[in-house]
Design a protein around this motif. Structure first.
Motif, PDB file in Angstrom:
ATOM      1  N   UNK A 295     -13.413  -6.286   6.079  1.00  0.00           N
ATOM      2  CA  UNK A 295     -12.242  -6.075   6.935  1.00  0.00           C
ATOM      3  C   UNK A 295     -10.947  -6.374   6.172  1.00  0.00           C
ATOM      4  N   UNK A 296      -9.865  -5.699   6.539  1.00  0.00           N
ATOM      5  CA  UNK A 296      -8.583  -5.955   5.873  1.00  0.00           C
ATOM      6  C   UNK A 296      -8.162  -7.412   5.993  1.00  0.00           C
ATOM      7  N   UNK A 297      -7.563  -7.922   4.953  1.00  0.00           N
ATOM      8  CA  UNK A 297      -7.105  -9.310   4.947  1.00  0.00           C
ATOM      9  C   UNK A 297      -6.160  -9.560   6.114  1.00  0.00           C
ATOM     10  N   UNK A 298      -6.338 -10.676   6.770  1.00  0.00           N
ATOM     11  CA  UNK A 298      -5.462 -11.039   7.884  1.00  0.00           C
ATOM     12  C   UNK A 298      -5.881 -10.488   9.227  1.00  0.00           C
ATOM     13  N   UNK A 299      -6.805  -9.538   9.268  1.00  0.00           N
ATOM     14  CA  UNK A 299      -7.262  -8.997  10.552  1.00  0.00           C
ATOM     15  C   UNK A 299      -8.176 -10.005  11.251  1.00  0.00           C
ATOM     16  N   UNK A 300      -8.332  -9.820  12.541  1.00  0.00           N
ATOM     17  CA  UNK A 300      -9.066 -10.773  13.385  1.00  0.00           C
ATOM     18  C   UNK A 300     -10.222 -10.068  14.082  1.00  0.00           C
ATOM     19  N   UNK A 301     -11.331 -10.792  14.226  1.00  0.00           N
ATOM     20  CA  UNK A 301     -12.478 -10.294  14.981  1.00  0.00           C
ATOM     21  C   UNK A 301     -12.557 -11.067  16.289  1.00  0.00           C
ATOM     22  N   UNK A 302     -12.497 -10.335  17.404  1.00  0.00           N
ATOM     23  CA  UNK A 302     -12.572 -10.940  18.736  1.00  0.00           C
ATOM     24  C   UNK A 302     -13.956 -10.675  19.322  1.00  0.00           C
ATOM     25  N   UNK A 303     -14.680 -11.739  19.636  1.00  0.00           N
ATOM     26  CA  UNK A 303     -15.978 -11.602  20.294  1.00  0.00           C
ATOM     27  C   UNK A 303     -15.769 -11.658  21.799  1.00  0.00           C
ATOM     28  N   UNK A 304     -16.318 -10.665  22.495  1.00  0.00           N
ATOM     29  CA  UNK A 304     -16.178 -10.567  23.953  1.00  0.00           C
ATOM     30  C   UNK A 304     -17.553 -10.785  24.592  1.00  0.00           C
ATOM     31  N   UNK A 334     -13.187 -16.052  20.161  1.00  0.00           N
ATOM     32  CA  UNK A 334     -13.982 -15.662  21.326  1.00  0.00           C
ATOM     33  C   UNK A 334     -13.041 -15.603  22.511  1.00  0.00           C
ATOM     34  N   UNK A 335     -12.991 -14.442  23.160  1.00  0.00           N
ATOM     35  CA  UNK A 335     -12.126 -14.276  24.328  1.00  0.00           C
ATOM     36  C   UNK A 335     -12.984 -13.822  25.509  1.00  0.00           C
ATOM     37  N   UNK A 336     -13.113 -14.681  26.509  1.00  0.00           N
ATOM     38  CA  UNK A 336     -13.788 -14.326  27.755  1.00  0.00           C
ATOM     39  C   UNK A 336     -12.762 -13.825  28.762  1.00  0.00           C
ATOM     40  N   UNK A 337     -13.245 -13.090  29.738  1.00  0.00           N
ATOM     41  CA  UNK A 337     -12.398 -12.777  30.885  1.00  0.00           C
ATOM     42  C   UNK A 337     -11.536 -11.549  30.757  1.00  0.00           C
ATOM     43  N   UNK A 338     -10.981 -11.264  29.590  1.00  0.00           N
ATOM     44  CA  UNK A 338     -10.109 -10.095  29.445  1.00  0.00           C
ATOM     45  C   UNK A 338     -10.923  -8.818  29.597  1.00  0.00           C
ATOM     46  N   UNK A 339     -10.494  -7.886  30.441  1.00  0.00           N
ATOM     47  CA  UNK A 339     -11.236  -6.631  30.616  1.00  0.00           C
ATOM     48  C   UNK A 339     -11.314  -5.833  29.322  1.00  0.00           C
ATOM     49  N   UNK A 340     -12.394  -5.106  29.158  1.00  0.00           N
ATOM     50  CA  UNK A 340     -12.581  -4.310  27.948  1.00  0.00           C
ATOM     51  C   UNK A 340     -11.453  -3.299  27.774  1.00  0.00           C
ATOM     52  N   UNK A 341     -11.032  -2.678  28.872  1.00  0.00           N
ATOM     53  CA  UNK A 341      -9.961  -1.675  28.781  1.00  0.00           C
ATOM     54  C   UNK A 341      -8.685  -2.289  28.212  1.00  0.00           C
ATOM     55  N   UNK A 342      -8.383  -3.533  28.612  1.00  0.00           N
ATOM     56  CA  UNK A 342      -7.183  -4.193  28.096  1.00  0.00           C
ATOM     57  C   UNK A 342      -7.340  -4.519  26.618  1.00  0.00           C
ATOM     58  N   UNK A 343      -8.506  -4.982  26.225  1.00  0.00           N
ATOM     59  CA  UNK A 343      -8.747  -5.280  24.818  1.00  0.00           C
ATOM     60  C   UNK A 343      -8.624  -4.019  23.971  1.00  0.00           C
ATOM     61  N   UNK A 344      -9.229  -2.935  24.455  1.00  0.00           N
ATOM     62  CA  UNK A 344      -9.248  -1.687  23.682  1.00  0.00           C
ATOM     63  C   UNK A 344      -7.864  -1.049  23.585  1.00  0.00           C
ATOM     64  N   UNK A 345      -7.009  -1.352  24.529  1.00  0.00           N
ATOM     65  CA  UNK A 345      -5.662  -0.785  24.501  1.00  0.00           C
ATOM     66  C   UNK A 345      -4.882  -1.265  23.285  1.00  0.00           C
ATOM     67  N   UNK A 346      -5.254  -2.435  22.773  1.00  0.00           N
ATOM     68  CA  UNK A 346      -4.518  -3.014  21.641  1.00  0.00           C
ATOM     69  C   UNK A 346      -5.355  -3.110  20.373  1.00  0.00           C
ATOM     70  N   UNK A 347      -6.686  -2.935  20.479  1.00  0.00           N
ATOM     71  CA  UNK A 347      -7.566  -3.174  19.342  1.00  0.00           C
ATOM     72  C   UNK A 347      -7.510  -2.045  18.322  1.00  0.00           C
ATOM     73  N   UNK A 348      -7.760  -2.409  17.065  1.00  0.00           N
ATOM     74  CA  UNK A 348      -7.866  -1.403  15.999  1.00  0.00           C
ATOM     75  C   UNK A 348      -9.227  -0.734  16.017  1.00  0.00           C
TER      76      UNK A 348
END
Length: 471
Positions: A295-304, A334-348
């Motif tokens: 993954x590109x340096x500085x990027x983040x992995x969010x586990x849902x 790790x992020x619980x609770x946030x809807x997938x649609x909201x996560x995907x709206x901002x995710x790479x």
């Protein structure tokens, strides 16, 4: 077929049969052998285990109203409670005797279709093999690929073993041949409805335990773990959602590029049977290792985590362990609770094992990679190369192909409705019965043989211990 002539009761003993331990039928009734075309026209529909509602009884009611014969095998007390029709027989023997029971109790020429929920359940795998050996159609139901208010009905099998086409041109052609679909949700199931079904399932299994002393559930966890998990999820739901949204807002405000990895339930067959991973923890380790490498340096992995996961804290620890091992503790959240649609709206990008959540990501236009083959794994929609390459060059899905996929799925292997809403359950039951009566499983043109995802699954390390996917 079990005996139904006036001189021989179809069920040994007072309302039940104790399975293969009783031996073969001592007084078989001779019948003329029919060819498969005749059986398909007027043979019986043999129901095995359904979901934890009256769904299969609802389907059977439509088949009976159309003048067709219906039979049922009960495996546990819950099966008995959910069924309301005659011509039911118990299998109360040990699981290893199930094959002999099928051979002894049913005449294949008299059965048109075997209907089962979850084609990879212990008893269903053997029943599918038996049906295929005798040229009997298998109809496999599952929760819908499309969510929230759809059910799946496929010929032979589902998921990576599905016969649904995997090529874009075929999907587009099917979409053009079926009616338009209104994807607006009509009904929503509830967690409370699921809990009620689970309570009922456990209660009746206890009541009829002596009747089915050797029943083995397909589930790795019992009700003592499932109920508290659902109750906890319901109680802490609002607080979890607030925290999740706060963490997502903070992440998006930081302008850091991030990817989402959607986790699945530990007992999910998609994980247990359609992947090479032995646990959710193994999938976390696999994805985090790839992310750390590529993954590109500085990027983040969010586990849902899955919203009904019994032990979300385990994933927090597992993610922390994997991140520490690769020297990226600050880049894995790790992020619980946030809807997938909201996560995907901002995710790479969005990564899944093979969950239907991937369809939500595609609907949001988010670049998507499935670690294992899934129903939507198709060039033009999902990343087709190794996961390491996905982090560097995630490509957005073709929106027109996504619409075509949704249309093709809805018109061939999905039925509108859901289990935990009475009206929705009846709607799905009526549509599935209509398809069964018309011999329209996977129609039009949504049956490719051999299953088009098997080779890709094998290349990813998934093998199956049977040949029940044969046509």
């Amino acid at each position: 077929m079990m005996r139904t002539d006036p001189t021989s009761d179809p069920i040994s003993g007072p309302g039940r049969d104790h399975g293969p331990d009783c031996g073969p039928d001592p007084d078989p009734v001779s019948r003329p052998r029919r060819n498969r075309r005749r059986a398909a026209e007027d043979g019986a529909f043999l129901f095995l285990q359904g979901p934890l509602t009256s769904f299969y009884a609802d389907i059977a009611a439509h088949l009976l109203a159309a003048g067709r014969r219906v039979m049922k095998v009960h495996f546990c007390g819950s099966d008995v409670a959910d069924w309301r029709h005659p011509d039911a027989i118990d299998f109360a023997g040990r699981p290893e005797g199930w094959r002999a029971f099928l051979e002894a109790r049913f005449t294949p020429q008299d059965i048109a279709t075997v209907i089962l929920h979850g084609d990879r359940r212990l008893y269903h795998r053997e029943a599918a093999l038996w049906a295929h050996r005798h040229g009997i159609t298998v109809a496999a139901t599952e929760m819908g690929y499309l969510r929230p208010d759809w059910m799946t009905i496929e010929r032979n099998a589902c998921s990576a073993r599905s016969h649904f086409p995997a090529e874009a041109a075929e999907i587009i052609a099917i979409a053009a041949s079926v009616p338009p679909v209104d994807a607006t949700p009509r009904w929503r199931g509830t967690t409370l409805g699921m809990v009620r079904a689970e309570i009922r399932h456990t209660l009746f299994n206890r009541v009829h335990h002596r009747r089915f002393p050797h029943y083995r559930s397909h589930r790795p966890f019992g009700a003592r773990r499932i109920w508290p998990a659902w109750l906890a999820a319901r109680i802490r739901g609002p607080a979890t959602e607030r925290v999740g949204r706060h963490r997502l807002d903070a992440l998006t405000a930081s302008d850091r590029r991030f990817f989402v990895f959607a986790l699945q339930l530990a007992g999910d067959f998609q994980l247990r049977d359609h992947s090479p991973f032995g646990s959710v923890g193994e999938t976390i380790a696999h994805v985090v290792a790839s992310f750390a490498r590529a993954a590109p340096a500085g990027s983040v992995l969010v586990l849902k985590p899955h919203p009904l996961d019994a032990r979300p804290a385990d994933h927090q620890r597992g993610a922390g362990t994997a991140a520490d091992a690769h020297g990226i503790p600050e880049r894995v959240l790790v992020i619980e609770g946030a809807p997938i649609a909201d996560l995907c709206r901002h995710a790479a990008g969005f990564v899944t094992i093979n969950s239907s959540a991937g369809l939500e990501a595609l609907a949001a236009g988010c670049p998507t990679a499935s670690v294992m083959p899934t129903i939507y794994d198709c060039a033009g929609l999902t990343h087709q190369g190794p996961l390491d390459a996905f982090w560097q060059a995630p490509a957005a899905p073709d929106p027109n192909l996504y619409v075509a996929l949704r249309q093709a799925l809805a018109g061939t292997i999905q039925a509108r409705g859901t289990l935990y809403h009475p009206t929705a359950r009846q709607a799905a039951a009526a549509e599935i019965a209509e398809r069964l009566l018309g011999g329209r499983l996977n129609q039009p043109d949504a049956f490719v043989d051999p299953p088009p995802r098997l080779a890709r699954a094998a290349a990813m390390g998934v093998t199956y211990d049977d040949h029940a996917v044969e046509a």
